[in-house]
Design an enzyme around this catalytic site. Sequence first.
Site, PDB file in Angstrom:
ATOM      1  N   CYS A   1      28.265  41.996  62.481  1.00  0.00           N
ATOM      2  CA  CYS A   1      28.642  41.172  63.636  1.00  0.00           C
ATOM      3  C   CYS A   1      27.423  40.877  64.481  1.00  0.00           C
ATOM      4  O   CYS A   1      26.547  41.730  64.676  1.00  0.00           O
ATOM      5  CB  CYS A   1      29.700  41.887  64.475  1.00  0.00           C
ATOM      6  SG  CYS A   1      31.276  42.095  63.619  1.00  0.00           S
TER       7      CYS A   1
ATOM      8  N   GLU B   1      51.106  62.067  50.279  1.00  0.00           N
ATOM      9  CA  GLU B   1      51.720  63.251  49.689  1.00  0.00           C
ATOM     10  C   GLU B   1      50.780  63.902  48.673  1.00  0.00           C
ATOM     11  O   GLU B   1      50.752  65.136  48.542  1.00  0.00           O
ATOM     12  CB  GLU B   1      53.048  62.882  49.039  1.00  0.00           C
ATOM     13  CG  GLU B   1      53.803  64.087  48.517  1.00  0.00           C
ATOM     14  CD  GLU B   1      55.290  63.830  48.423  1.00  0.00           C
ATOM     15  OE1 GLU B   1      56.013  64.764  48.059  1.00  0.00           O
ATOM     16  OE2 GLU B   1      55.729  62.701  48.703  1.00  0.00           O
TER      17      GLU B   1
ATOM     18  N   ASP C   1      32.116  32.763   2.032  1.00  0.00           N
ATOM     19  CA  ASP C   1      31.472  33.926   1.427  1.00  0.00           C
ATOM     20  C   ASP C   1      32.458  34.628   0.507  1.00  0.00           C
ATOM     21  O   ASP C   1      33.577  34.970   0.922  1.00  0.00           O
ATOM     22  CB  ASP C   1      30.981  34.906   2.498  1.00  0.00           C
ATOM     23  CG  ASP C   1      29.894  34.296   3.372  1.00  0.00           C
ATOM     24  OD1 ASP C   1      29.013  33.626   2.800  1.00  0.00           O
ATOM     25  OD2 ASP C   1      29.930  34.477   4.594  1.00  0.00           O
TER      26      ASP C   1
ATOM     27  N   ASP D   1      59.477  65.150  46.699  1.00  0.00           N
ATOM     28  CA  ASP D   1      60.452  64.081  46.499  1.00  0.00           C
ATOM     29  C   ASP D   1      59.842  62.846  45.844  1.00  0.00           C
ATOM     30  O   ASP D   1      60.499  61.820  45.737  1.00  0.00           O
ATOM     31  CB  ASP D   1      61.099  63.714  47.834  1.00  0.00           C
ATOM     32  CG  ASP D   1      60.070  63.260  48.862  1.00  0.00           C
ATOM     33  OD1 ASP D   1      58.861  63.276  48.529  1.00  0.00           O
ATOM     34  OD2 ASP D   1      60.452  62.889  49.976  1.00  0.00           O
TER      35      ASP D   1
ATOM     36  N   HIS E   1      36.880  42.751  62.117  1.00  0.00           N
ATOM     37  CA  HIS E   1      35.695  42.370  62.887  1.00  0.00           C
ATOM     38  C   HIS E   1      36.097  41.642  64.180  1.00  0.00           C
ATOM     39  O   HIS E   1      35.659  40.527  64.473  1.00  0.00           O
ATOM     40  CB  HIS E   1      34.754  41.493  62.053  1.00  0.00           C
ATOM     41  CG  HIS E   1      34.160  42.216  60.885  1.00  0.00           C
ATOM     42  ND1 HIS E   1      33.058  43.031  60.986  1.00  0.00           N
ATOM     43  CD2 HIS E   1      34.531  42.268  59.563  1.00  0.00           C
ATOM     44  CE1 HIS E   1      32.762  43.543  59.809  1.00  0.00           C
ATOM     45  NE2 HIS E   1      33.659  43.105  58.931  1.00  0.00           N
TER      46      HIS E   1
ATOM     47  N   ASP F   1       0.865  -1.189   0.000  1.00  0.00           N
ATOM     48  CA  ASP F   1       0.000   0.000   0.000  1.00  0.00           C
ATOM     49  C   ASP F   1       0.900   1.237   0.000  1.00  0.00           C
ATOM     50  O   ASP F   1       1.421   1.654   1.041  1.00  0.00           O
ATOM     51  CB  ASP F   1      -0.910  -0.012   1.222  1.00  0.00           C
ATOM     52  CG  ASP F   1      -1.998   1.076   1.146  1.00  0.00           C
ATOM     53  OD1 ASP F   1      -1.924   1.899   0.212  1.00  0.00           O
ATOM     54  OD2 ASP F   1      -2.877   1.086   2.021  1.00  0.00           O
TER      55      ASP F   1
ATOM     56  N   GLU G   1      33.940  21.011  66.223  1.00  0.00           N
ATOM     57  CA  GLU G   1      32.594  21.378  65.816  1.00  0.00           C
ATOM     58  C   GLU G   1      32.315  22.846  66.153  1.00  0.00           C
ATOM     59  O   GLU G   1      31.684  23.562  65.365  1.00  0.00           O
ATOM     60  CB  GLU G   1      31.561  20.475  66.503  1.00  0.00           C
ATOM     61  CG  GLU G   1      31.597  19.021  66.042  1.00  0.00           C
ATOM     62  CD  GLU G   1      31.129  18.846  64.612  1.00  0.00           C
ATOM     63  OE1 GLU G   1      30.534  19.791  64.049  1.00  0.00           O
ATOM     64  OE2 GLU G   1      31.365  17.762  64.041  1.00  0.00           O
TER      65      GLU G   1
END
Length: 1880
Positions: free
Chosen positions: A1629, A1493, A1185, A1514, A1602, A868, A1747
């Site tokens: 802090c 300065e 190109d 200087d 800190h 078919d 820890e």
Amino acid sequence: MGQASSHSENDLFISHLKESLKVRRIRVRKKDLVSFFSFIFKTCPWFPQEGSIDSRVWGRVGDCLNDYYRVFGPETIPITTFNYYNLIRDVLTNQSDSPDIQRLCKEGHKILISHSRPPSRQAPVTITTSEKASSRPPSRAPSTCPSVAIDIGSHDTGQSSLYPNLATLTDPPIQSPHSRAHTPPQHLPLLANSKTLHNSGSQDDQLNPADQADLEEAAAQYNNPDWPQLTNTPALPPFRPPSYVSTAVPPVAVAAPVLHAPTSGVPGSPTAPNLPGVALAKPSGPIDETVSLLDGVKTLVTKLSDLALLPPAGVMAFPVTRSQGQVSSNTTGRASPHPDTHTIPEEEEADSGESDSEDDEEESSEPTEPTYTHSYKRLNLKTIEKIKTAVANYGPTAPFTVALVESLSERWLTPSDWFFLSRAALSGGDNILWKSEYEDISKQFAERTRVRPPPKDGPLKIPGASPYQNNDKQAQFPPGLLTQIQSAGLKAWKRLPQKGAATTSLAKIRQGPDESYSDFVSRLQETADRLFGSGESESSFVKHLAYENANPACQSAIRPFRQKELSTMSPLLWYCSAHAVGLAIGAALQNLAPAQLLEPRPAFAIIVTNPAIFQETAPKKIQPPTQLPTQPNAPQASLIKNLGPTTKCPRCKKGFHWASECRSRLDINGQPIIKQGNLEQGPAPGPHYRDELRGFTVHPPIPPANPCPPSNQPRRYVTDLWRATAGSAGLDLCTTTDTILTTQNSPLTLPVGIYGPLPPQTFGLILAEPALPSKGIQVLPGILDNDFEGEIHIILSTTKDLVTIPKGTRLAQIVILPLQQINSNFHKPYRGASAPGSSDVYWVQQISQQRPTLKLKLNGKLFSGILDTGADATVISYTHWPRNWPLTTVATHLRGIGQATNPQQSAQMLKWEDSEGNNGHITPYVLPNLPVNLWGRDILSQMKLVMCSPNDTVMTQMLSQGYLPGQGLGKNNQGITQPITITPKKDKTGLGFHQNLPRSRAIDIPVPHADKISWKITDPVWVDQWPLTYEKTLAAIALVQEQLAAGHIEPTNSPWNTPIFIIKKKSGSWRLLQDLRAVNKVMVPMGALQPGLPSPVAIPLNYHKIVIDLKDCFFTIPLHPEDRPYFAFSVPQINFQSPMPRYQWKVLPQGMANSPTLCQKFVAAAIAPVRSQWPEAYILHYMDDILLACDSAEAAKACYAHIISCLTSYGLKIAPDKVQVSEPFSYLGFELHHQQVFTPRVCLKTDHLKTLNDFQKLLGDIQWLRPYLKLPTSALVPLNNILKGDPNPLSVRALTPEAKQSLALINKAIQNQSVQQISYNLPLVLLLLPTPHTPTAVFWQPNGTDPTKNGSPLLWLHLPASPSKVLLTYPSLLAMLIIKGRYTGRQLFGRDPHSIIIPYTQDQLTWLLQTSDEWAIALSSFTGDIDNHYPSDPVIQFAKLHQFIFPKITKCAPIPQATLVFTDGSSNGIAAYVIDNQPISIKSPYLSAQLVELYAILQVFTVLAHQPFNLYTDSAYIAQSVPLLETVPFIKSSTNATPLFSKLQQLILNRQHPFFIGHLRAHLNLPGPLAEGNALADAATQIFPIISDPIHEATQAHTLHHLNAHTLRLLYKITREQARDIVKACKQCVVATPVPHLGVNPRGLVPNAIWQMDVTHFTPFGKQRFVHVTVDTFSGFILATPQTGEASKNVISHVIHCLATIGKPHTIKTDNGPGYTGKNFQDFCQKLQIKHVTGIPYNPQGQGVVERAHQTLKNALNRLARSPLGFSMQQPRNLLSHALFQLNFLQLDSQGRSAADRLWHPQTSQQHATVMWRDPLTSVWKGPDPVLIWGRGSACIYDQKEDGPRWLPERLIRHINNQTAPLCDRPSNPNTAPGPKGSP
């Protein structure tokens, strides 16, 4: 006219001729007539010897002019030649009966006699017309007017010698005077007309057949549209004789003005049939050709009289001023007025040119008042409505619409009418286009008609501009002008864009097998008009496609005529028309045109063997001819009368008669003759069957000597071939033509120039030359039959994209073998020249009433189904489907005759297999109630089934192209999917017969390929192929097969391998990619050949351009054969079902590092011959190109053809749909016009600008556009400021009001851009514009045509936005810009600027050259001009003078009588300056000596703002930087000194008094006041008179590190509340930070005794988020390193870092993580003798110290991330080091000691407390011993006797200082009980 003519006689003749023309209201100049007759004498040297000027002689002059035009071209003929010719012709034919003309004839007669008299003064000779007519073939009716008696002088150069092509077209050579009979002269008028000819008395009014054929041919060419007219002169007005002759001339009826059309296609052809303007009487005798055609064209005259004068394209106005008389209302031939018309007098344009001769002055006295009329018809609204409807339905350029518009031409529309029609009928856009086109065409007409200086208002009339916008004034225009208006309106209308999108590719338009060639050409031209514009459908490119895309039959007909120069495609349509295919093929066989084939020639006779074809295809009026029409009077008639066969009958081979007339039943051998059919039944024709194509049989010429060889050489047979040696088995076959073989045209059949038959009882075997397969050429083997008598052909194919085969290349060998006949059965008794072999027998399955079924196996189970071809997918009936095969429901619909909703589909892929072993995979659908199974296209396509329709036309075309029936239509080798692999044998050289034939020799065909790649290593690189999904695997297999079929890859066994992967495109298709990173690492990079893009402004001005785009450039460039194995890959197989197929690339692969370079080199080598042959062409090439530009369109087309040939010879393919031949051109992102270059006109959008990355991309695009925009750097400053700040690409950014203004300026610059291409004939100027912020430069060129007009910019130059130095003066920036301009000029244009314009005077320039090294370098070796005068052009006026130009306040030498100042600064923050020996010290906020300065100098400028001073410092940096501030346009913001420099610059610019800054070396102890003042300032920085503020210092320290409040109190000696206030004021802090607790975990008693180690995750660090932390439990010293993981290798790396910092520990305690418990870390600790212990699993309390250190470290990192030191999260190591520095060295405990102090200095002066303690086991008191650690309810006692620590509860411990143990705890032995020291 003669050589002995006098000047007065010439003037007399010209004067009479002018007078005759003036009678006709035509004014001409004498010098123009003299030039015209001079050209006539040059073209027609026989003209002076004729002696008379009548219509016949003047017709001969026209023939000569016509031939001269054809031979030498239109550019060799003066533009006014044909105009003057037509005027004189009209005088001869129409008005010669007037007395004025009679008088002119007499005067001309006398002049001709005197001018033609020879020097010998012999008696004149009379030659009558009858004598001349008898001596030449009459080309027209002979004139009966006797000629004037003339003396013929010597004629050195005959006409045949000057014009050999004209010898047979005109009269034979004139006889000498001595050979003619002397007769008395007969004097008749010099100018004769048709009326006098009618009454001459000759009765010969019949033309012979030859002349009649010429006349018909001329009539057929009466209106040839191929030749545009050169003139646009209105029709001649009716003749009105002047007043002084009106009484002597009877009135005549005058016909309406008509347009004289040329007959031969030549503009203004002199042989055009003249429609008479005088009513002639019925002729009583023979007349000329005009009178003969009078009756035939009488109807045409009537029609033409009503037609408007519409000039064709390219008209030119005749430069002769013409005045026309008033036409009476009863003029013959004038149509009655239209109801909508009215007569308007036409005004004639006055000639504005002044006369430069007496002749002009005489003509100027003629009256020029308007004396003629024309009819003007108003527009009808119904007509406009029809046109509007046609435009809406069919489009403005549809044929029907254009025909309606053309029908309005007879109304003499004015410009106002045209504008009204355009507005009413067209859309708004089309109306604008029409107006633009109309104005352009009007300007062109105005320029073309300018022969003399036109009137000042002439160009305003055609477009209807002011003051001619009134319709009444426009209606009074003369007819010639109105004619041009009609032409302009129609042209503009026809140039409107056609309806429909112009997106069709020309290359895809191909002729169908049954499609007529005219329909195909029509579709091609229509598409070409859409793509290229109107008028380009006849271009050479379209003609090329008309051949290339035609079907094979039409290509065969066109091929012999391709090399001819064809102005149009009309001949191609003739060759390939449906009813003349047979004629075209017959003509092609003899290299003749079809028209020549129909002529009476002795070479051909066409016999129709199938008249039914004529009945089907030919018109009803055409009868099928039986033989060629012949002329009875033709000289070759005798040869055609007895035309018959010249060879023996191919049927019986016994007699010379036609096979169709053969009545014999036995052949020459006595065998019975089998009856032959006409293809109704029986076998199909062979591949070379052409004998009965479309019913024509082409027989050989008479005599048939050798019709097939192209030259006069005898035919060469197989028996004539020589062998290379005595032992050679084969005979070599060579090609006879130069051939280009491609994959598109292969297989290709080539002739070899050798003919059959073979020797008796033999046959031939055709084999390929062994060396050809290595060059990509494959020869299909074939069999040559013994009875084959035609030319031997070989069939070639190629695996490469393009292979060139030169003429004479050895391609094949024929081996002669003995023939053994098995039986006497055969189909045909005689083969002749038909196809060799048995290819005319094949098998097909014809369609019948039975269904075509096919049995296939699906997963091993046999299924039967119907083929078919209309079904998309395969469908299996549910009754045939096995129940154990899984199904799934899909959300789709199946539609056919019925519809199935949500059908079921196989849940797995099924493998199909046919009886021949072919297999594949499908996923079929399953439907219930389906009677049969359907095999859809999904499986039919995999089986490669072919639908064959045995149509006679299609089959003939297929067979002519070498199709072998029964073997499919595959591209490679006739249906074979894989090409046959041929192993060449290099040691075989063939028979070598070419060695004996010098003209035929084998030529090695060069195969171009890319250069060889250099490799760093030779060891193979193998990267395994990773697995792919099932879907991607199938896609990979399909893509690989596609590349294999295209010839891009080949099978391989290479030891190299890199993986492939498949990605899906947006369109849904798959793309094959290869990971070549490993290969790129081992190859030597070639580098970039083009560091940048070519600039289009360097293209020469006004050059014609063509843009070419190469198609699939990488895939058309072959790799070097030795490099192919390096790019091998494997195709994965699922579950390793089979070995992986392996392939390697034959072309440049994508992703290879050197592919761009190899591509550029390959394409450059291909176009190198074009560059050498066309040095004047400008060719740009970048990757794929190509742009070529030439100074003329013809040169551009020729160069384009050459470059296409060169690219094709290298195998490169052109993308036809991307070839640009008209404006605007798109090249490398630019839009190119004839003179200007534009960047993309984009509008910058701001809605997406949200992050730093967005703004960075925006500014990058703007920087790419800036060289072509008038955009100074100051306009980009607000946008550049947005880029400052957070370097995170995703950081938020927003547009400021200043940035929005900048974007508006940028958009305006983009829209107003105007950059012109360079003219290399004009000077190149570099303008330096003093714009704000930084200067700007521009390349400039003046106007080449008018110096007073404005010039044009070429390229804008800008400096970088971020300079290399902090302070750059304006003169330094200008010097940098000069250097950049000179460099750019050499880079783009190959030259230095001719002049440089600077904003400085000559004195300032001299000073700069003396003091500035930058200016000396910038102008080094510059030989051009340096000027400061800018052109007065508005484009550059925006750059006004800027204030930062030249220093004014800053002095280079000390100022006399000025205040002396000294400054100094120290790193302690003290700034000091000394004024009049009075030091002043100031506390600055800076700690850098330079900044301190600089702060001191800022104070000096503030204090001394109103007086000059000399300042010494200087610091060399300060002394060099501050003097530059006056001329620095901007200060770079990448330094801490920027704020100070900005403040100083403002103070300097506001000063009115000068200053000087000098430098002194410090600490040299030199005498003098300068040294003393500097020392005084230095000493002032060491004195600290100001009490420091500890709170301020503590605040600064907390800002940096800190620190906690306890540490601040101890370090800076402030109160606890002050420290806490500092911490509370910090936003980063935590106020309630818990105080670090020592805890109760076991700790080391000494440094490095016990370490606790763990890993914490800190996400902001990214990949290094794994932070390994170690804490020394004795001192609390923390060490941490960022790592990329937690593995053992990361742990070991961290420990190594800790060992290098604080030494080796005794014990390391960790958790039970795999990184710590692994074998690698255990071995590491064992080798270093470190004890490693772990805590309780899943119990973090044992790691309490580390820890707590995690939390402390993270808090410190978060606080310090915003520290002024500038360490961010993107710098993990720096930020982590800062946090460790703060925790280990700056945090102090209660005793004022840091962790570092506790680590490195464990011994202190403090004594441990001594106690008595009781052993809980023995209850015995011991001691005194020191307490090491006090805990919560416990203490660690150091047992001095046991030499170790011991933890005891606090209740068992007693202090011995004035304390004793409790009584209850005292021991029984009082001697051992603890008590006060010294107690008993």
